[in-house]
Structure formats: C-alpha cells, structure tokens
Design a protein around this motif. Sequence first.
Motif, PDB file in Angstrom:
ATOM      1  N   PHE A  29       0.831  -1.065   0.092  1.00 26.27           N
ATOM      2  CA  PHE A  29       0.104   0.099  -0.026  1.00 26.27           C
ATOM      3  C   PHE A  29       0.716   1.293   0.126  1.00 26.27           C
ATOM      4  O   PHE A  29       0.446   2.354   0.076  1.00 26.27           O
ATOM      5  N   VAL A  30       2.127   1.009   0.490  1.00 25.25           N
ATOM      6  CA  VAL A  30       2.928   2.339   0.230  1.00 25.25           C
ATOM      7  C   VAL A  30       3.299   2.763  -1.149  1.00 25.25           C
ATOM      8  O   VAL A  30       3.629   3.929  -1.628  1.00 25.25           O
ATOM      9  N   GLY A  31       3.164   1.791  -2.090  1.00 25.42           N
ATOM     10  CA  GLY A  31       3.356   2.022  -3.333  1.00 25.42           C
ATOM     11  C   GLY A  31       4.328   0.785  -4.014  1.00 25.42           C
ATOM     12  O   GLY A  31       4.699  -0.094  -3.691  1.00 25.42           O
ATOM     13  N   ASP A  32       4.871   1.379  -5.233  1.00 21.42           N
ATOM     14  CA  ASP A  32       5.595   0.320  -6.155  1.00 21.42           C
ATOM     15  C   ASP A  32       7.068   1.113  -6.282  1.00 21.42           C
ATOM     16  O   ASP A  32       7.232   2.173  -6.784  1.00 21.42           O
ATOM     17  N   ASP A  35       8.832   2.561 -10.300  1.00 19.06           N
ATOM     18  CA  ASP A  35       9.044   3.426 -10.904  1.00 19.06           C
ATOM     19  C   ASP A  35      10.026   4.705 -10.637  1.00 19.06           C
ATOM     20  O   ASP A  35      10.591   5.195 -11.332  1.00 19.06           O
ATOM     21  N   THR A  36      10.366   4.492  -9.281  1.00 12.79           N
ATOM     22  CA  THR A  36      11.275   5.621  -8.778  1.00 12.79           C
ATOM     23  C   THR A  36      12.644   4.893  -9.036  1.00 12.79           C
ATOM     24  O   THR A  36      13.646   5.649  -9.082  1.00 12.79           O
ATOM     25  N   ILE A 281      10.151   5.566   2.902  1.00  8.24           N
ATOM     26  CA  ILE A 281       8.890   5.202   2.564  1.00  8.24           C
ATOM     27  C   ILE A 281       8.420   5.983   1.341  1.00  8.24           C
ATOM     28  O   ILE A 281       7.774   5.443   0.316  1.00  8.24           O
ATOM     29  N   GLN A 282       9.172   7.210   0.967  1.00  9.02           N
ATOM     30  CA  GLN A 282       9.055   7.936  -0.224  1.00  9.02           C
ATOM     31  C   GLN A 282       9.364   7.090  -1.028  1.00  9.02           C
ATOM     32  O   GLN A 282       8.976   7.379  -2.540  1.00  9.02           O
ATOM     33  N   PHE A 283      10.538   6.408  -1.038  1.00  6.68           N
ATOM     34  CA  PHE A 283      11.062   5.712  -2.220  1.00  6.68           C
ATOM     35  C   PHE A 283      10.568   4.245  -2.408  1.00  6.68           C
ATOM     36  O   PHE A 283      10.903   3.644  -3.376  1.00  6.68           O
ATOM     37  N   VAL A 284       9.661   3.738  -1.404  1.00  2.00           N
ATOM     38  CA  VAL A 284       9.293   2.501  -1.162  1.00  2.00           C
ATOM     39  C   VAL A 284      10.415   1.566  -1.273  1.00  2.00           C
ATOM     40  O   VAL A 284      10.697   0.595  -2.094  1.00  2.00           O
TER      41      VAL A 284
ATOM     42  N   GLN B  44      21.571   5.690 -12.494  1.00  2.00           N
ATOM     43  CA  GLN B  44      20.034   6.384 -12.219  1.00  2.00           C
ATOM     44  C   GLN B  44      19.906   7.476 -13.251  1.00  2.00           C
ATOM     45  O   GLN B  44      20.638   8.698 -13.128  1.00  2.00           O
ATOM     46  N   ASP B 378       3.114  14.995  -4.079  1.00  4.39           N
ATOM     47  CA  ASP B 378       4.647  15.431  -3.734  1.00  4.39           C
ATOM     48  C   ASP B 378       5.641  15.168  -4.945  1.00  4.39           C
ATOM     49  O   ASP B 378       6.576  15.102  -4.562  1.00  4.39           O
ATOM     50  N   PRO B 407       0.860   9.875  -2.864  1.00  2.00           N
ATOM     51  CA  PRO B 407       2.130  10.001  -3.101  1.00  2.00           C
ATOM     52  C   PRO B 407       2.750   9.650  -4.302  1.00  2.00           C
ATOM     53  O   PRO B 407       1.888   8.574  -4.899  1.00  2.00           O
ATOM     54  N   ARG B 408       3.880  10.014  -4.931  1.00  2.64           N
ATOM     55  CA  ARG B 408       4.304   9.719  -6.155  1.00  2.64           C
ATOM     56  C   ARG B 408       4.442   8.094  -6.379  1.00  2.64           C
ATOM     57  O   ARG B 408       4.164   7.502  -7.281  1.00  2.64           O
ATOM     58  N   ALA B 409       4.891   7.488  -5.381  1.00  2.00           N
ATOM     59  CA  ALA B 409       5.236   6.001  -5.326  1.00  2.00           C
ATOM     60  C   ALA B 409       3.879   5.266  -5.727  1.00  2.00           C
ATOM     61  O   ALA B 409       3.592   4.154  -6.007  1.00  2.00           O
ATOM     62  N   GLN B 410       2.885   5.745  -5.192  1.00  4.19           N
ATOM     63  CA  GLN B 410       1.553   5.154  -5.568  1.00  4.19           C
ATOM     64  C   GLN B 410       1.002   5.674  -6.800  1.00  4.19           C
ATOM     65  O   GLN B 410       0.076   5.014  -7.341  1.00  4.19           O
ATOM     66  N   PHE B 412       2.352   7.110  -9.730  1.00  4.20           N
ATOM     67  CA  PHE B 412       2.898   6.716 -11.260  1.00  4.20           C
ATOM     68  C   PHE B 412       2.534   5.178 -11.627  1.00  4.20           C
ATOM     69  O   PHE B 412       2.415   5.143 -12.690  1.00  4.20           O
ATOM     70  N   PRO B 413       2.648   4.295 -10.731  1.00  6.05           N
ATOM     71  CA  PRO B 413       2.325   2.773 -11.045  1.00  6.05           C
ATOM     72  C   PRO B 413       0.961   2.980 -11.765  1.00  6.05           C
ATOM     73  O   PRO B 413       0.540   1.947 -12.589  1.00  6.05           O
ATOM     74  N   TRP B 452       4.745   5.683 -21.076  1.00  8.49           N
ATOM     75  CA  TRP B 452       4.123   6.503 -20.316  1.00  8.49           C
ATOM     76  C   TRP B 452       2.759   7.080 -20.844  1.00  8.49           C
ATOM     77  O   TRP B 452       2.078   7.952 -20.325  1.00  8.49           O
TER      78      TRP B 452
END
Lengths: 320, 529
Positions: A29-32, A35-36, A281-284, B44, B378, B407-410, B412-413, B452
């Motif tokens: 639930f924190v994300g994937d 992408d980052t 958390i921000q970066f998962v 990166q 964010d 948040p971005r991590a959720q 963009f996917p 994208w």
Amino acid sequence: MLSYILRRVFQSVLVLLVVGLVAFAMFRFVGDPIDTMLGQERTMQDIERLRETLGLNKPFFVQYWDFLVRAVQGDLGISYRQGRPVAEIIAERLPATLELAAVSGAFALIFGIVMGIFTAIRRDGFAANAIMTLSLVGVSLPTFLIGILLIYVFAVELSWLPSFGRGDVVRLGGWSTGFLTQSGLVALILPSITLGLYQMTLIMRLVRSEMLEVLRQDYIRFARARGLRDRAIHFRHALKNTLVPVITVTGLQLGSIIAFAIITETVFQWPGVGLLFINAIQFVDIPVMAAYLMLISVMFVGINLVVDLLYVAIDPRLRA
Amino acid sequence: MMMRAAALGAAFLATTALTTAAVSAETLRWARAAEALTLDPHAQNEGPTTTLMHQIYEPLIVRNMEGQMEPALATSWEPSAEDPNVWVFTLREGVTFHGGQEFDSADAVFSLERAMTETSNFKELLSSVSEVRAVGPYALEIVTDGPNPLLPNNLTNIMMMDEGWATENGAEAVQDYAAGEDTFSARNTNGTGPYVLESREADVRTVLSANEDYWGIGEFPLAASEIIFTPIQNPATRVAALLTGEVDFIQDVPVQDLGRVAEAEGIEVITAPQNRVIFFGLNVGAEDLANDSVEGANPFADVRVRQAIEIAINREAIQQVVMRGQSEPAGVINPPPVNGWTEALDEYPTYDVAAAQALMEEAGYGDGFSVQLDCPNDRYVNDEAICQAAVGMLAQIGIEVNLSALPRAQHFPLIANGETDFYMLGWGVPTYDSEYVFNFLYHTQTEGRGSWNGTGYSNPEMDAMIVSLASEVDLDARNQTIADLWAMAEEEVIYIPIHNQILNWGIADGWDTVVDADDQVKFKYFVAE
C-alpha cells in the motif's frame, strides 16, 4: 520461574514475527518502488524485468519468508534507494538518533523534575501558574510546528543556533559523535528541545501531581510537626517517594523518543534512522523499511521483556 | 617539555593557517530537497543524481546552462560523409581523469557500451546504437541501425569513465540493486569533470573540490573552489538555512516563500521557465471507465467531452491563484525550448463554460457524469492544489470529479499499469526534441515505446509517423512530420495541458548564474560577483 521466562521469550518472538508479517502486508500500500528506481525513460520490458528480479511479483508472505531467511543469516538486503547494504546504512545512522534521544531524554528528565517540583511547592504562585499554562501549549502544539518556530526564532531571527544538520562529527570506531565538537553540541540544542518538549511536560505534570499527593500524606505532616526544614521535607522525603512512577514512565518514554524522532529529524535534516525511514517510505525502499520496523519492534519488545523479567526479580509471588 | 610545547604550538598555528586558507577560498554551500541516489554515472537517470554526476564526470557533449549543446569531451561531431548511419566524433586530447589516467577513444567506447547494458538506466537513449568503435586514439564512430540525425542530443547526460579504472576495480557492470549488488562505482568516482569528490555521506554531506588539472581552466569561470552539498528536505528548513547564510544556494525555493526570500538582504531569487509541462491525461482507450458513473460506455472516448474539458479549465486562474504567478499557461504538452514547439501550438483556448456545456450537451452528457481524478501530492509544484482547482472548474460543466491524491510512489504505477481514468502527469524533454514526447506519450503502449501513455490511445497512422522520425535524415522533412503529428495531437485532445513550471533558485550575493531550464546546475559556469 524458568518456564515463566521461557514463556515470555517465546511470546516476544511471536510478537516480532507478527509485526514483520503485518509490515510486509502493508508495503504494497506504500506504493511501487519500480518507477522511482527506473527513471523516466523506462520501457514496459524494464518494469517487468525489475519486478521479476526483485521478487515483487511474489505474494507478500513469500517475500517475508525470503526476508526472514536472509535476516537470520545476518543479511538485511540492499537498499533500493542507496544501493548499499541496509545493515551498513543503519549502523551509520543509528548514532545520530541515539545521541539526539539521549540528550532530549536528559533534557526532559532534568527540566521536567525541576519544574514539576517547583510547580508543586509553589502551586498557587504566579510563576507556577505561568509554567502550567505554557506546558499546555507545549503538549498541544505539533512537533513540526515547534521545530519550525524554534528555527525561525533562534536561527533566522537571532542567528544564535544552526537551522539544520548535525554540525561536525568525530568518528570513534564505528560510532560518529557530535559531542566532541562545538558545532556538534550547538547543533543538538534545537532538535533536542523539539523532541523532548512533549516528554518534558509529561514528566513535569506527573511529578507535580505525585508530589502534591505525597505532600498530603501523614508522614509529611509528622515531619513538619517534628520541625524539619522545608528543604529536607521536600527533597529528602517527598521527592524520593515521587520518583518511582516517574522512573517507570521515563523508561517507557525513552523507547518512543527513539522511535518517534522521525518528525524532528525531518524538520532539522538530522541524519538519523528516522529521516532514513521517511526517505525509505517515499522511495518504497522495502529492505530499509523492513529493517527499521524490525529494529524498532525488537527494541520495544526487548524493553518490555526486560521489564517483565524485572518484575519477577522484584515480586517474589511470580517466582512460585 | 618546552620543545614539545613549541612543536604543539607550531602544529596549532599550522592548522589555524590551514583553516583560514580554506575559508578564504571560495566555498559554495549548496542545498536542494533531493539527494543523489548513487555515484555510478549510468545507474540512475534521475535529476538530482545526474546533477551531481555533471560536476564530477563529463559527457561527450554537454548542454550549457542556456540549454545549448557545447563540446565537452568531444570537440567536434558530424555525420559520416560515406555512411548516413555513422556519426564521427573527434575527442578532446590531453584530458586526464581525476586518478591521472588519460582519456581516449577506448574509454569512450567502454563508457557508451556500459551505458547500453541491460541494467543501465540510460540504455533507452542509445537504443538506436548498433556499434561504437574507436578508429583512432581520439576518433570515435557511433553506428546506428538507421540514420539518426539526433544522436548527439541523446549523449548530453551519458558520462565517460576510465576503462582501466573500472576494470581494475570490478566496476565494468552498472550497479544493479536488483541483484543485491554493491558495486565499487556506486561509492567511488573517477571522472574528468571540473570537481573531484572529496567525501560523501549520503543524505548528510557531499564535498567536492576543484580539479586542478581540469582541461577547461581559463575557459569557464570555475568560481567555486569547493562545493559542499547538503540535501534539506523540509522546505521551511531549507529556506531558513538560506536566510541564515548557512547555505549559499538552494535549487528549490518553495512558491509560498518566494516573497520572503526575495525581500531578504543579501539573497536573490533567479527564475526561468522549466523544461517541464504539467497536464491531465484522459483514458480514451478503455471500453468503460473503472471509476465513473456512466455504465457501459467511456465518456472520454467522445472527443467532444475532451474538448469540453479543455475549454472548461481556467488556466489563468490556476496560474494566478494556485501558482501565485509562478507558471506559464500552456496549450500543448511540449515545453517551449523543445524542437517542434511553436507559439501557435502553445496558444491555449479561451476559458468558456457556456461553450463547454454546449459540447457536453451535444455529446449526450448534458446531465454530466462523475469520474475519479488521480493526482500526485509530492511530485510537482502545488500538484494537489491544481487538481483541487480543476475539480471546481469541471463541476461547472456537470463533471463531478472525485479527487484521489496520492504520494508519487503510488500515483505513477497507476499510469504504467493503465489503472487510471483521469490523471495528472508532468513531462520534461531532456533531448529537446518532440520525438521524445511522441515516443513516450502518444505511441501505442508496446514493449519498447509508449511506456508513459496511460491513455490507452492507439493510432497506427500516428505510430508509423512517430517511428519514421527516428531515421529521417532530412531535417526539414522531419520537422514537417513533427508539425503534422502535433496537428493530429491537437485534434485528438487526449491530454489537457495546464502550464509549464517555473524554476526558482535562491542564491546569496557574491554568486551568480543563469537558471538552467532542466534544473541541472553545472557549477563550472558559476561566477563570483
């Protein structure tokens, strides 16, 4: 006795395992992280490849099992965000958090007890009332606001103290300390106050109410009748009896100072494990999140286990 | 005893002298919100990482702060006269790496091949390259699988490493965290760039010092002799650090603090339009939307609904109220410095609720419908507030928008997985060419392209034209195709452009620079005032 200890240890391990399981169930639930990690120019192929190699396609309990198997062998994995071993990163960051927690704990304890005694003895004085009112403000303001206010007053307006960071640190073996340099000590002031303010008001109010309670006891009255001086009554007799619950609470609060330094560390860009966790958390960054949560739960479970075992030592009835 | 005291005194004096010297040299203390993720130059492809890499390593061709391509490790480049599939590069002679090794064509071949490997984050930029070969110690040829007129544009962030150094230290492969790797190159650097890495503690402090053997001494201002970089995530703390003089330069002044920073003595805010456009994407390809009130049909599949949304968004209100003037309303999802952008394309339609309502009526949605808007909270400047403004604007034409800000991590996917009906996205164009936009945002989502494109839009005619851009050598014909593609895109309205962001850098007196549209600071261009 032995069976009691074994039961407690077994329960603690069970709690740890459950915390880990819940944590892993939450990570999705924190994300994937994909992408980052891949940047703007990734193709659908890259996404699939990375998801496969990281094992993110597997159900969470399988991921958790893989984590446990490696953790038991001492391998906490590699951070997705920094590409370095998680154990190394945490070891690097832990001194900053522990030093901050120690200083704010000491600050909270010393000022809390002194002000608690003061407000109890002079309960109707102007200063005592002012302190009590201000302490309400301290309890109700959110930490980040206190931090930003302190930065604004002491760094921006008065230019007395630095607004961010740890200053210069000295490396002693694997430990980096800010205690040995002037900039390191100065840098500790604002974050420690921010982090310790809540605990300080808590201890102060606790000391005050305990003290008032004790001062009403018969033995204090008899002490007065014996003609003892106020100082002896307050500090030799009353204070000693006040401290028992204070010590219990302080012990428990130390754990939460370490665990909840997250906000203070973010406001002051304090390079501790709390800031590390927020970034994770921000970066998962699953390996870092998992390691941090396990570390914190080991700490809490450990403190509780020690407390339980101490009870056994203190209370003979449990030894039967 | 006396002797020892004297020696100690001398040692003390020496240290004091050293410290004074260090202070009097020009140290630039730099802060921004984000930290570089690695020191491996090919691992990166991400703004803050690339920025740090640009101080230490160098590409063959670099973009200066004005966005123009400039020779770096290549002094000249041109398409081969014999073979249209080959680009010929002349490399700079007499360049040494920080470790003392000489830079030559073998290093360039090694670095480009390294950047093309599976785990490199830059391989997409080199996907047309079939071979890289050294034809002399300072002559390099890059062969592409068809004529590629824009290859040099793709090389501006691909850094050159020393082959010998990488091989000796087992850093031939790009760092791959997927495999649980901790490579030498992620912690150590050996570039040819203007600054040498002195020390680095991730998330705490990175210290760079001037490269005394830099080939560009005399050619660039190189005003800073030392750079200390600290990431400061909290915007209020970052501004405070600039106000107190603890840092000299911050790359991201929050919009709400601009006035305060600009008024402060000894600090200046410098601005420039960023190479990044913010827009909404509409899921036009789905049979039925997942989170809307219309059953069995997709309202966004009707171009009239899309046009209605386009004219119901009041871009000027967003600019004034949400962005406090810090944006440039846009009519096309292509930032101004990019080839293919024209003023005519960027003209945005007049805000007209009545006309939008009429279009909705015509499309059969006069009573409106509800839909979910997915928005990051964010990632871009005031992203969530822009979405909130859009919610109110679309309500005026009967579209009830449920905002989901994540948040971005959720967020963009959702786009990558095609799980959103209506979303916000921002796009920068590092190659400064429209092909990049078409490739990622308009081409049908396939394994290699359109990654994208979360709209589900698929137009074979457009796809064919996009593919043709890659190998069209006649630049006029190519630009014509780009213009045609934009004309088609304008008619389809699968994206609703909002604005181009504006960059705000805060800089202390004593330093000056121009603002780079890509937000890529290159400190060698910094001048001392």
